[in-house]
Design an enzyme around this catalytic site. Sequence first.
Site, PDB file in Angstrom:
ATOM      1  N   ASP A   1      11.498   2.247   5.768  1.00 22.38           N
ATOM      2  CA  ASP A   1      11.093   0.842   5.746  1.00 22.38           C
ATOM      3  C   ASP A   1      12.241  -0.014   6.299  1.00 22.38           C
ATOM      4  O   ASP A   1      13.417   0.310   6.098  1.00 22.38           O
ATOM      5  CB  ASP A   1      10.750   0.386   4.304  1.00 22.38           C
TER       6      ASP A   1
ATOM      7  N   SER B   1      -7.893  -1.250   9.353  1.00 20.14           N
ATOM      8  CA  SER B   1      -8.397  -2.375   8.555  1.00 20.14           C
ATOM      9  C   SER B   1      -9.837  -2.695   8.935  1.00 20.14           C
ATOM     10  O   SER B   1     -10.230  -2.515  10.086  1.00 20.14           O
ATOM     11  CB  SER B   1      -7.523  -3.612   8.828  1.00 20.14           C
TER      12      SER B   1
ATOM     13  N   LYS C   1       1.101  -8.061   9.263  1.00 25.10           N
ATOM     14  CA  LYS C   1      -0.330  -8.137   8.940  1.00 25.10           C
ATOM     15  C   LYS C   1      -0.834  -9.540   8.577  1.00 25.10           C
ATOM     16  O   LYS C   1      -1.900  -9.693   7.986  1.00 25.10           O
ATOM     17  CB  LYS C   1      -0.632  -7.190   7.791  1.00 25.10           C
TER      18      LYS C   1
ATOM     19  N   ASN D   1      -1.246 -15.676   2.213  1.00 27.60           N
ATOM     20  CA  ASN D   1      -2.421 -15.899   3.067  1.00 27.60           C
ATOM     21  C   ASN D   1      -3.678 -15.415   2.362  1.00 27.60           C
ATOM     22  O   ASN D   1      -4.753 -15.964   2.555  1.00 27.60           O
ATOM     23  CB  ASN D   1      -2.291 -15.089   4.374  1.00 27.60           C
TER      24      ASN D   1
ATOM     25  N   TYR E   1      -9.205  -0.132   5.724  1.00 26.39           N
ATOM     26  CA  TYR E   1      -9.149  -0.728   4.387  1.00 26.39           C
ATOM     27  C   TYR E   1     -10.025  -1.975   4.355  1.00 26.39           C
ATOM     28  O   TYR E   1      -9.975  -2.767   5.301  1.00 26.39           O
ATOM     29  CB  TYR E   1      -7.745  -1.227   4.044  1.00 26.39           C
TER      30      TYR E   1
ATOM     31  N   TYR F   1      -3.487 -10.022  15.380  1.00 24.22           N
ATOM     32  CA  TYR F   1      -3.294  -8.979  14.350  1.00 24.22           C
ATOM     33  C   TYR F   1      -4.437  -7.971  14.436  1.00 24.22           C
ATOM     34  O   TYR F   1      -4.215  -6.764  14.506  1.00 24.22           O
ATOM     35  CB  TYR F   1      -3.236  -9.585  12.952  1.00 24.22           C
TER      36      TYR F   1
ATOM     37  N   LYS G   1      -4.696  -3.715  15.556  1.00 24.08           N
ATOM     38  CA  LYS G   1      -5.348  -2.601  14.847  1.00 24.08           C
ATOM     39  C   LYS G   1      -6.352  -1.902  15.771  1.00 24.08           C
ATOM     40  O   LYS G   1      -6.396  -0.675  15.845  1.00 24.08           O
ATOM     41  CB  LYS G   1      -6.049  -3.095  13.583  1.00 24.08           C
TER      42      LYS G   1
ATOM     43  N   ILE H   1       0.837  -1.207   0.000  1.00 23.91           N
ATOM     44  CA  ILE H   1       0.000   0.000   0.000  1.00 23.91           C
ATOM     45  C   ILE H   1       0.871   1.256   0.000  1.00 23.91           C
ATOM     46  O   ILE H   1       0.599   2.225  -0.720  1.00 23.91           O
ATOM     47  CB  ILE H   1      -0.962   0.018   1.215  1.00 23.91           C
TER      48      ILE H   1
ATOM     49  N   LEU I   1      -6.351 -14.096  -0.699  1.00 20.04           N
ATOM     50  CA  LEU I   1      -6.921 -14.738  -1.879  1.00 20.04           C
ATOM     51  C   LEU I   1      -6.262 -14.318  -3.183  1.00 20.04           C
ATOM     52  O   LEU I   1      -5.854 -15.170  -3.984  1.00 20.04           O
ATOM     53  CB  LEU I   1      -8.424 -14.451  -1.950  1.00 20.04           C
TER      54      LEU I   1
END
Length: 337
Positions: free
Chosen positions: A31, A124, A84, A197, A176, A148, A152, A12, A199
């Site tokens: 990063d 999220s 995540k 993980n 998101y 996780y 958040k 993202i 789809l």
Amino acid sequence: MAILLTGGAGFIGSHTSIELNKAGYEVVLVDDFSNSSPEVLNRLESITGQKFPFYEGSILDKDFLRGVFEKHQIDAVIHFAAFKAVGESVSEPLKYYHNNITGTISLLEVMKEKGVKNIVFSSSATVYGMNNVSPLTEDLPTSATNPYGYTKVMMEQILMDVVASDPEWSVTLLRYFNPIGAHESGLIGEAPNGIPNNLMPYITQVAVGKLAELSVFGDDYDTPDGTGVRDYIHVVDLANGHSLALKHNLEQVGTQIFNLGTGNGYSVLDLVKAFEAENQVAVPYVIKERRPGDIATCYADASKAKEILGWTAQKDLHDMMRDSWKWQSQNPNGYDA
Ligand code: WQD
């Protein structure tokens, strides 16, 4: 206007840096490459023609962060840096709480020291938990079903408490839904470490031949075709949502919460069929048991972002399927040569 993106080399973050650059902001990236690749920086330069200021390091290292704030006049932070993977968070909760929560606190403490009180936070839809009914609105209670998700929920609470302690802070929480797709160039995209993980990267890795077949986690949900329904949003639409949210954040104080979704729900098999039709490539699949912790249906009420930010998703399922495939087919091994 210099904007610091933590996790700026991620899926993202990298897409958002392009849209912020287009909107005229100076972008500074941080990063630690724990879930991203240095190659992303080369791709961003190829796409934008610019070399964004970049600093390799962890937001857990406050002296490292202080150094970045001392080299640039940072006006706001967009905070993407976090682990995540839902499953990994269950097996390694302390790693997730330390990296995500302690990291956020470290960032906020340095921001406070430097007098920077504007932050847009990568949250999220997972914070809506198992008990809320779609379409989901921002006023619903939050909860989680895994570490996780709890990070958040807790990070949102920490940020809201900072605003309550000092009303000069401007905090924007962006929830998101399911980001997929890639930049139209095919030069950047989603590159999960190991077996995906999620789809969409699993579908593209089956299509490109890296994986044999897709396991569809359950076809006995209370949905039109029995498979899970989610609100998939093109990552470029999501990036533009950040640009508009940032502009709004810089004009406000207090806490704002926005869903970034399309308001449309598509099933697992909808995606498989749309991907095959759009790209003329097969995605063999087998129906398996439900995945623990999954809910049947999750999609956004996206009206608040439209009314307040003037933002709506512009790209449709065809765009998402085409762009995901262009990225994966041009980069079968992601950013690895
Ligand atoms: C989507 C649908 C699965 C993989 C998670 C996080 C969320 C965000 C996005 C980080 C579900 C099905 C999946 C597979 C399948 N992550 N599926 N076979 O679970 O909606 O959201 O990722 O910010 O916080 O919770 O996304 O892509 O994992 O699953 O059948 O191999 O696809 O059951 O119905 P999810 P997903």
